[in-house]
Design an enzyme around this catalytic site. Structure first.
Site, PDB file in Angstrom:
ATOM      1  N   HIS A 261     -18.108  46.817 -22.412  1.00 54.08           N
ATOM      2  CA  HIS A 261     -18.107  47.906 -23.043  1.00 54.08           C
ATOM      3  C   HIS A 261     -18.555  47.682 -24.341  1.00 54.08           C
ATOM      4  O   HIS A 261     -18.399  46.486 -24.982  1.00 54.08           O
ATOM      5  CB  HIS A 261     -16.657  48.354 -23.119  1.00 54.08           C
ATOM      6  CG  HIS A 261     -16.618  49.920 -23.531  1.00 54.08           C
ATOM      7  ND1 HIS A 261     -16.728  50.335 -24.916  1.00 54.08           N
ATOM      8  CD2 HIS A 261     -16.595  51.040 -22.809  1.00 54.08           C
ATOM      9  CE1 HIS A 261     -16.646  51.791 -24.878  1.00 54.08           C
ATOM     10  NE2 HIS A 261     -16.513  52.074 -23.804  1.00 54.08           N
ATOM     11  N   ASP A 315     -14.840  53.285 -16.022  1.00 50.19           N
ATOM     12  CA  ASP A 315     -15.629  53.695 -14.698  1.00 50.19           C
ATOM     13  C   ASP A 315     -15.264  52.964 -13.481  1.00 50.19           C
ATOM     14  O   ASP A 315     -15.468  53.332 -12.314  1.00 50.19           O
ATOM     15  CB  ASP A 315     -17.167  53.637 -14.870  1.00 50.19           C
ATOM     16  CG  ASP A 315     -17.637  54.691 -15.987  1.00 50.19           C
ATOM     17  OD1 ASP A 315     -17.245  55.829 -15.843  1.00 50.19           O
ATOM     18  OD2 ASP A 315     -18.475  54.358 -16.840  1.00 50.19           O
TER      19      ASP A 315
HETATM   20  N1  COA Z   1     -21.944  42.589 -15.838  1.00 48.31           N
HETATM   21  C1  COA Z   1     -22.157  41.191 -16.014  1.00 48.31           C
HETATM   22  N2  COA Z   1     -22.302  40.749 -17.231  1.00 48.31           N
HETATM   23  C2  COA Z   1     -22.410  41.833 -18.312  1.00 48.31           C
HETATM   24  C3  COA Z   1     -21.998  42.928 -17.971  1.00 48.31           C
HETATM   25  C4  COA Z   1     -21.464  43.463 -16.622  1.00 48.31           C
HETATM   26  N3  COA Z   1     -21.098  44.596 -16.512  1.00 48.31           N
HETATM   27  N4  COA Z   1     -22.246  43.585 -19.159  1.00 48.31           N
HETATM   28  C5  COA Z   1     -22.416  42.786 -20.197  1.00 48.31           C
HETATM   29  N5  COA Z   1     -22.821  41.638 -19.637  1.00 48.31           N
HETATM   30  C6  COA Z   1     -23.091  40.239 -20.267  1.00 48.31           C
HETATM   31  C7  COA Z   1     -24.658  40.312 -20.575  1.00 48.31           C
HETATM   32  O1  COA Z   1     -25.288  39.927 -19.540  1.00 48.31           O
HETATM   33  C8  COA Z   1     -24.988  39.714 -21.879  1.00 48.31           C
HETATM   34  O2  COA Z   1     -24.820  38.439 -21.279  1.00 48.31           O
HETATM   35  P1  COA Z   1     -25.520  37.040 -22.357  1.00 48.31           P
HETATM   36  O3  COA Z   1     -24.961  37.428 -23.811  1.00 48.31           O
HETATM   37  O4  COA Z   1     -25.175  36.058 -21.501  1.00 48.31           O
HETATM   38  O5  COA Z   1     -26.990  37.575 -22.294  1.00 48.31           O
HETATM   39  C9  COA Z   1     -23.595  39.862 -22.578  1.00 48.31           C
HETATM   40  O6  COA Z   1     -22.525  40.403 -21.701  1.00 48.31           O
HETATM   41  C10 COA Z   1     -23.746  40.889 -23.635  1.00 48.31           C
HETATM   42  O7  COA Z   1     -24.190  42.277 -22.778  1.00 48.31           O
HETATM   43  P2  COA Z   1     -24.885  43.336 -23.572  1.00 48.31           P
HETATM   44  O8  COA Z   1     -25.505  44.378 -22.379  1.00 48.31           O
HETATM   45  O9  COA Z   1     -25.548  43.336 -24.887  1.00 48.31           O
HETATM   46  O10 COA Z   1     -23.476  43.947 -23.835  1.00 48.31           O
HETATM   47  P3  COA Z   1     -23.243  45.429 -24.824  1.00 48.31           P
HETATM   48  O11 COA Z   1     -21.964  45.443 -25.322  1.00 48.31           O
HETATM   49  O12 COA Z   1     -24.401  46.041 -25.462  1.00 48.31           O
HETATM   50  O13 COA Z   1     -23.198  46.669 -23.286  1.00 48.31           O
HETATM   51  C11 COA Z   1     -22.560  47.913 -21.631  1.00 48.31           C
HETATM   52  C12 COA Z   1     -22.263  47.344 -22.960  1.00 48.31           C
HETATM   53  C13 COA Z   1     -21.587  49.039 -21.353  1.00 48.31           C
HETATM   54  C14 COA Z   1     -23.851  48.599 -21.757  1.00 48.31           C
HETATM   55  C15 COA Z   1     -22.734  46.850 -20.369  1.00 48.31           C
HETATM   56  O14 COA Z   1     -21.565  46.166 -20.503  1.00 48.31           O
HETATM   57  C16 COA Z   1     -23.166  47.322 -19.102  1.00 48.31           C
HETATM   58  O15 COA Z   1     -24.552  47.742 -18.882  1.00 48.31           O
HETATM   59  N6  COA Z   1     -22.234  47.464 -18.223  1.00 48.31           N
HETATM   60  C17 COA Z   1     -22.652  47.964 -16.733  1.00 48.31           C
HETATM   61  C18 COA Z   1     -22.471  49.544 -16.814  1.00 48.31           C
HETATM   62  C19 COA Z   1     -21.120  50.356 -17.063  1.00 48.31           C
HETATM   63  O16 COA Z   1     -20.321  50.114 -16.465  1.00 48.31           O
HETATM   64  N7  COA Z   1     -21.494  51.172 -18.095  1.00 48.31           N
HETATM   65  C20 COA Z   1     -20.092  52.109 -18.312  1.00 48.31           C
HETATM   66  C21 COA Z   1     -19.676  51.668 -19.446  1.00 48.31           C
HETATM   67  S1  COA Z   1     -18.373  52.766 -19.983  1.00 48.31           S
END
Ligand code: COA
Length: 379
Positions: A261, A315
């Site tokens: 998140h 979710d």
């Molecule tokens: N599964 C595995 N790894 C994850 C992850 C997940 N769901 N979410 C983040 N990470 C990892 C990334 O690969 C990244 O790793 P790195 O630093 O080694 O490259 C790190 O955590 C940061 O990821 P990032 O996407 O930059 O984090 P964020 O805070 O910007 O993103 C979300 C938040 C919600 C967009 C992201 O966690 C995600 O896409 N989750 C899956 C979809 C989801 O459940 N969405 C609903 C949100 S309420």
């Protein structure tokens, strides 16, 4: 030099001062108008929480009775809206159908005095009340069934089950949905809320404001992760496969649906409540194997990713809960909209209290002062 640094996606840039929702992502705290989400989920109904969000205080008994009566009286749709929904292709996504239905409402309710509290109240009641009716009508039409008339004697959640299935809702099922609606009703600034505030800032009518917010929620980067969770758990199959599945995904840099998140760096407080509800739902309606798989996925994922602040989000368990309640997967995001409309309307009203039209700037990075070339000389 630009006056302000460019921040892609405006990530972390404050876009409003707000009294609606407080989040502490490190401690896992979520409050609506200063009330903790745990207390609201345990003690209130969606109607009471929606009133709190939109009107700013917990209602008195008289206020709540009036609000619930107003909601139940505004659930029906004009026959032309019904006809419009009937004409939409059954192959479309329900999110697009509800955007179309909500946008069309604005042509029937045309009072544009958006700063008048009475107009705001009436529009808010209509939107909260009619979203479930629009969603259920589209769902029934696409299966070849007729839309049902809403039941004035049922609460918001119970009425939605009635509209979907024409069955008397079991009170437990209605309460689970009610709590889920409370948990999804608001979550501070994000893409759809920003969209609502930007549209509202032009003094557009509330139906356009909510149609814009729903369209924004429809994108896969915002709504929809709970639908993916159900698919992911089917792919995992059994709890015994969870470790290999998570290790393979994490090892190959793929994301796990329902984890991570932007704000929470600990387990989302809504996920904790939904996990408990998932256990109760599974006890009643079966699906213990899916829940066991989910818990094993969570255990391994937290082991592998917890150090990076990746934990289950709202979710992860809501997908299981909705699935067990018999709600089709492509209605999960509409369920989000049915709840979040309360938060969007609260932000719309707050925006209008001290409105200034959103007018960010841009940094021009294109060509300048180019010579115009006649069309037959262009290669
Ligand atoms: N599964 C595995 N790894 C994850 C992850 C997940 N769901 N979410 C983040 N990470 C990892 C990334 O690969 C990244 O790793 P790195 O630093 O080694 O490259 C790190 O955590 C940061 O990821 P990032 O996407 O930059 O984090 P964020 O805070 O910007 O993103 C979300 C938040 C919600 C967009 C992201 O966690 C995600 O896409 N989750 C899956 C979809 C989801 O459940 N969405 C609903 C949100 S309420």
């Amino acid at each position: 030099m630009p006056e302000f640094p460019y921040v892609p996606g405006l990530a972390g840039v404050p876009a409003a001062e707000s009294k609606i929702c407080f989040i502490d992502g490190t401690k896992g705290v979520l409050e609506y108008r200063g009330y903790n989400i745990e207390a609201l989920a345990e003690k209130t109904t969606f109607e009471e929480t929606a009133f709190l969000l939109m009107l700013g205080h917990l209602p008195t008994r008289v206020e709540l009775d009036r609000f619930m009566s107003d909601l139940s009286q505004h659930r029906r749709l004009k026959f032309r809206i019904i006809d419009l929904i009937k004409c939409l292709p059954e192959t479309g996504h329900p999110m697009d159908a509800i955007t179309a239905g909500v946008a069309a409402l604005g042509m029937f309710y045309t009072n544009k005095e958006v700063s008048d509290p009475a107009v705001q109240y009436e529009a808010a009641v209509r939107l909260v009340a009619k979203l479930p009716t629009i969603t259920a009508a589209y769902h029934r039409f696409r299966r070849g069934d007729n839309a049902l008339l809403p039941r004035d004697d049922l609460g918001h959640a119970g009425n939605f089950f009635w509209l979907l299935s024409e069955k008397e809702p079991d009170p437990f099922k209605a309460r689970v949905l009610d709590v889920s609606l409370i948990l999804h009703a608001e979550h501070s600034m994000n893409a759809s809320t920003f969209s609502a505030r930007v549209t509202g800032s032009t003094l557009a009518d509330p139906y356009s404001v909510i149609a814009a917010a729903i369209s924004t929620l429809a994108g896969p980067l915002h709504g929809g992760a709970n639908e993916d969770v159900v698919g992911m758990l089917r792919e995992v199959g059994t709890a015994a496969n969870a470790r290999a599945y998570v290790e393979e995904r994490v090892g190959s840099g793929k994301k796990l649906a329902g984890f991570g998140h932007r704000v929470y760096k600990t387990k989302d407080p809504r996920a904790k409540i939904l996990e408990r509800m998932a256990t109760e739902v599974v006890d009643r309606y079966g699906g213990a194997d899916v829940l066991a798989t989910a818990k094993e996925v969570e255990k391994v994922a937290v082991e592998k990713l917890g150090g990076k602040g990746i934990f289950p989000n709202v979710d992860f368990y809501s997908g299981i809960v909705y699935d067990r309640l018999g709600i089709p997967a492509d209605l999960f995001t509409p369920m989000f909209a049915i709840a979040r409309v309360a938060g969007w309307l609260a932000h719309w009203k707050e925006q209008l209290e001290n409105n200034r039209i959103f007018r960010p700037s841009q940094i021009y990075v294109g060509d300048r002062a180019r010579d115009w070339t006649p069309i037959d000389q262009r290669g």
